[in-house]
Design a protein around this motif. Structure first.
Motif, PDB file in Angstrom:
ATOM      1  N   PHE A  55       1.033  -1.094  -0.222  1.00 21.29           N
ATOM      2  CA  PHE A  55       0.244   0.024   0.277  1.00 21.29           C
ATOM      3  C   PHE A  55       0.500   1.167   0.228  1.00 21.29           C
ATOM      4  N   THR A  69       1.865  -3.604   4.207  1.00 19.51           N
ATOM      5  CA  THR A  69       1.256  -4.196   3.618  1.00 19.51           C
ATOM      6  C   THR A  69      -0.252  -4.987   4.103  1.00 19.51           C
ATOM      7  N   ALA A  70      -1.151  -5.953   3.112  1.00 20.14           N
ATOM      8  CA  ALA A  70      -2.497  -6.563   3.698  1.00 20.14           C
ATOM      9  C   ALA A  70      -1.785  -7.541   4.818  1.00 20.14           C
TER      10      ALA A  70
END
Length: 92
Positions: A55, A69-70
């Protein structure tokens, strides 16, 4: 080309030397611009990245690259990744 002619005419206003200088700059400026070759390397989960969806990224004063990140935050030191797990939220 007509736009360039209008620009030259409005800037020079009768000064032939200035007209030639502007025309020379327009015609030959692409020859003087040096292109910079950039190299990119793609890192994936096979390289140690925790998730392929990033992201945001930033670099700190020490040169470490931080990736959001996720599944958490990854820190990259140029050689390997170090993953920081995000705490799970409890539904209330």
């Amino acid at each position: 080309m007509r736009i360039y002619a209008n620009i030259i005419f409005n800037c020079a206003r009768g000064n032939l030397f200035l007209t030639y200088v502007i025309l020379f700059g327009i015609v030959f400026s692409p020859l003087f611009v040096q292109s910079q070759k950039l190299r990119f390397k793609r890192y994936t989960v096979e390289d140690g990245l925790q998730n392929n969806i990033v992201f945001a990224s930033t670099q700190d004063a020490k040169g470490l690259i931080w990736l959001s990140t996720a599944t958490g935050i990854d820190r990259f030191d140029g050689n390997s990744f170090n993953h920081c797990q995000l705490p799970l939220k409890e539904n209330s």
